[in-house]
Design an enzyme around this catalytic site. Structure first.
Site: not given
Ligand code: BES
Ligand code: ZN
Length: 814
Positions: A309, A328, A306, A273
């Protein structure tokens, strides 16, 4: 139909005739009743003739009587729950231009970890609720009516009415607060243009620590009351990452502040966010005494991901979910760049091959999908937060960077960020910028990797003085697909000094060895080796003919190869064996060449291959299983004996990781001495939790060892672990226990552990730890359990991506 609200049903995306410019949002959560009420006033630009406004809303009670567009009262208001849209009809066409749409609404703070939800925590012995949002991918519509697509960027001005004693955070800094008895009203600055999925709110009791970047941006980490010491590591990584990305993208951090906060109930690992990044506790908090080296790495990578992003995703946003991988894949790739620069001793780029490995494993299934996927309904988005978008995405970016060169690549990225700041981009837009800056055929090259599922295996054969290459799509079931790629081939012969690079565009190609042989190797021909895909920068596998394969085995033994190449060779060889392109014997013979390897990054792949072989052999060669296990144990044992169980002064981060990896591997392979030592140390630890004999790094191995000895008639180890689980307040420690409980060879214990997941002692966010530990002996009972409990599982976990863990862990491919 043409003029009825129903014409907007069944569409992938909202109509474009009206778009939001600015949201003025007022929300009032009731943390005791778990409800909220809100009022929205949205400045809308109408750009084409229409008598309707169509936007998203789901699980909201919109007060129809409150709806106005300027001074117009709607004549019909229809909410289509299935389509998650709200259609507001007027008795005449709206004037082209700007107008304000206003309405009131109410909703519930749900328990589903999405939309506007409730998380529970304990403060001063008292159980409390906090209110949290999680909007990605398409759940902002569960909090307020909105144009809930990434391309509808708008400015947001929030106002929150909350209990006076609580902290209320949102994307932007507070401009004003007024208190009226038990309720305070908090006004936030207006945000820059941003997408709805990045809006965030957190309301609860917290402490924080603060620091600032070289540009003066205030960065805070919020934790549970009294636990700010666990936030210092993440704060440090956060501040340094922001400074680093500002330079890398040649663009300052776009907002006036950044908050990072740990949430006790959280579906993903973390969420980017804008200006208010939320994390599950294990991904943000680091405690010198309670956390392991791998916890530390996870925190660093997650924070770096994060924060990447904030530029890649938040400032420049994908135009539609088809381009999710841009978000991602990039954040994943660039997080390694940041962490590598902060902790060079972690050898992070070699660890990056973990990502490439998972991408290659998933993408070898016929059921895989291209990186760019068509998305026709909001419910389809969750499924693409997978290894293809993340790991294959990050890997093809690394491949491209290595093809173009780091400097050119960075310069082009910086132009891309500048060009699309505060706006949206598609995959092609990135290729166009890279192509323009580099003069290379980026689009043609990359399209073969992002619009087509799967990847090639390159067959390499020595024919006299010629190296002959042929590509074919690799599939792990042994069949071969029809895909064709433009493959950036790299190769070297006898040394890394002279490397040959070219694009393989056809099915076959050949080259004269002289082309990439350095000055003739002094060893003479017999020790010559040829390695393709140097340092595994390409997203493909290589199958060498027998002669070339033998040369590589010698090179490994003679310690001529880089860590990355050693990893690539063992991973490719394993995958080729699974696909029946080579024998198990030749794989085992290759593994033997690694017997005096002592590097964590290499051994982590060797160990995972060993565990997979052992798992397959249970079904495929049951009579040989014990012998195979012995052979694998002998492979890992020398390095494990050298490290022992106890930490040594001045030891490297990677050796600490290696110890834990090897002990866990040996326990899983059933090595008795390791199991006995684990059990012995566990007993001491159980009596004295402060003993130095079982620090966090080796604890998981000991827990797994204990569980190997547990059965229904001898269950004291299981009960002891439960006691530890109940007594600890540390989420990372809780996850270690949960990850062990289902690993007993006794089916009834496995069943008991699985059912423990349904009690209120385990948060829904934590179920996957238990699923991840299921013993081989427990697979069948777990499968039956899943079928029996499917309705409940679906009801409880379906709204998040956690549901897929139930399938992945129980019905997993190898
Ligand atoms: N944008 C994602 C979080 C997310 C994941 C939102 C699935 C909605 C559905 C976040 O940036 C992310 O990728 N988080 C990873 C962290 C990791 C790759 C270090 C996670 O949650 O595993
Ligand atoms: Zn991510």
């Amino acid at each position: 139909m043409a003029d009825s609200p129903a014409q907007f049903r069944g569409q992938a995306r909202l109509p474009r005739f009206a778009a939001p410019l600015r949201y003025d949002l007022r929300l009032r959560p009731d943390l005791a009743a778990c409800t909220f009420s809100g009022a929205a006033a949205v400045a809308v630009a109408v750009s084409a003739p229409t008598r309707f406004l169509v936007l998203n809303a789901a699980e909201l009670d919109v007060d129809r009587a409150s709806i106005r567009f300027q001074d117009l009262v709607p004549t019909d208001v229809t909410q289509f729950e299935e389509d998650e849209i709200l259609v507001i009809g007027f008795d005449r066409e709206l004037t082209i231009g700007e107008g304000v749409l206003a309405m009131d609404f109410t909703g519930t703070l749900n328990d589903q970890m999405r939309g506007f939800y409730r998380s529970k925590y304990v403060c001063n012995g008292e159980s409390r609720n906090m209110a949290v949002t999680q909007f990605e991918a398409a759940d902002a519509r569960r909090c307020f009516p909105c144009w809930d697509e990434p391309a509808f960027k708008a400015k947001f001005k929030l106002t929150l009415e909350v209990p006076s004693d609580l902290i209320a955070l949102s994307n932007m800094p507070v401009v004003k607060e007024t208190v009226s008895g038990p309720i305070k009203t908090v006004y936030y600055e207006e945000s820059p243009l941003m997408s709805t999925y990045l809006v965030a709110i957190v309301v609860g009791l917290f402490d924080y620590i603060e620091s600032s970047t070289s540009e003066g941006t205030k960065v805070r980490v919020y934790t549970q009351v009294g636990k700010t010491n666990q936030g210092t590591f993440a704060l440090d990584v956060g501040v340094k990452s922001l400074d680093l990305y500002k330079d890398y993208f040649a663009t300052p951090y776009p907002l006036p502040k950044l908050d990072m906060i740990a949430i006790p109930d959280f579906a993903a690992g973390a969420m980017e966010n804008y200006g208010l990044v939320t994390y599950r506790e294990t991904a943000l908090l680091y405690d010198e005494l309670q956390s392991s080296a791998s916890n530390k790495q996870q925190v660093a990578i997650t924070v770096a991901h994060e924060l990447a992003h904030q530029w890649f995703g938040n400032l420049v946003t994908m135009e539609w979910w088809t381009h999710l991988w841009l978000n991602e894949g990039f954040a994943s790739w660039v997080s390694y760049l940041a962490v590598d620069s902060l902790f060079p001793e972690w050898n992070n780029w070699t660890q990056f091959l973990d990502e490439t490995t998972s991408g290659l494993r998933l993408d070898a299934l016929a059921e895989s999908h291209p990186i760019e996927v068509e998305i026709n309904h909001a419910s389809e988005i969750d499924a693409i937060f997978d290894s293809i978008s993340y790991d294959k995405g990050a890997s093809v970016i690394r491949m491209l960077q290595s093809y173009l060169g780091a400097e050119r690549f960075q310069k082009a990225l910086a132009s891309y960020i500048k060009k699309y700041a505060y706006s949206n981009a598609k995959t092609e837009d990135l290729w166009a910028v890279l192509e323009e800056e580099s003069g290379e055929p980026v689009k043609d090259l990359m399209t073969t990797w992002t619009k087509q599922q799967g990847y090639p295996v390159i067959y390499a054969k020595l024919n006299g003085q010629y190296l002959e290459l042929e590509q074919a799509q690799f599939l792990s079931d042994g069949s071969s697909g029809t895909g064709m790629w433009i493959v950036p081939i790299t190769s070297c012969c006898g040394s890394y000094d002279a490397q040959k690079k070219f694009l393989l565009k056809e099915k076959t190609d050949k080259m004269h060895i002289k082309e990439f042989t350095a000055s003739q190797s002094s060893d003479g021909d017999k020790n010559i080796w040829i390695k393709l895909n140097i340092d595994q920068t390409g997203f493909y596998r290589v199958k060498y003919d027998d002669e070339l394969a033998a040369g590589l085995v010698n090179a490994i033994k003679a310690k001529k190869l880089s860590l990355m190449d050693k990893i690539g060779i063992v991973e490719d060889s394993y995958a080729l064996s699974v696909a029946r392109k080579q024998t198990l014997t030749s794989l085992l013979r290759l593994l033997n060449a690694y017997h005096d390897e002592s590097d964590y990054t290499v051994l982590s792949h060797v160990t995972s291959v060993c565990l997979s072989i052992s798992k397959i052999s249970v079904d495929a060669t049951p009579d040989l299983n014990n012998d195979i296990k012995k052979l694998l144990i002998n492979l890992l044992l020398p390095a494990a004996i050298k490290l022992g169980w106890d930490r040594k002064d001045g030891e490297s981060h990677l050796d600490v990781m290696l110890r834990s990896l090897l002990l866990i591997g040996l326990v899983r392979l059933g090595h008795n001495e390791t199991i006995n030592e684990g059990v012995r140390r566990f007993h001491i630890f159980f009596e004295d939790r402060k003993t130095s004999l079982l620090p966090p790094d080796t604890r998981k191995a000991a827990y797994l060892a204990v569980m190997r000895t547990v059965s229904m008639s001898n269950r004291s180890g299981y009960d002891a672990l439960l006691k530890i689980y109940r007594e600890t307040a540390e989420p990372q420690e809780k996850s270690r226990v949960l990850g062990s409980l289902s690993s007993s060879p006794d089916k009834d214990i496995v069943l008991e552990a699985l059912n423990f997941m349904f009690t209120d002692e385990v948060r829904n966010q934590d179920s996957y730890y238990i699923l991840g530990g299921i013993s081989l002996e427990g697979r069948d009972v777990a499968w039956t359990w899943l079928k029996t409990n499917w309705d409940h599982v679906l009801k409880t976990w379906n709204s998040s991506s956690l549901i897929s863990d139930f399938i992945n862990s129980i019905v997993s491919p190898v």
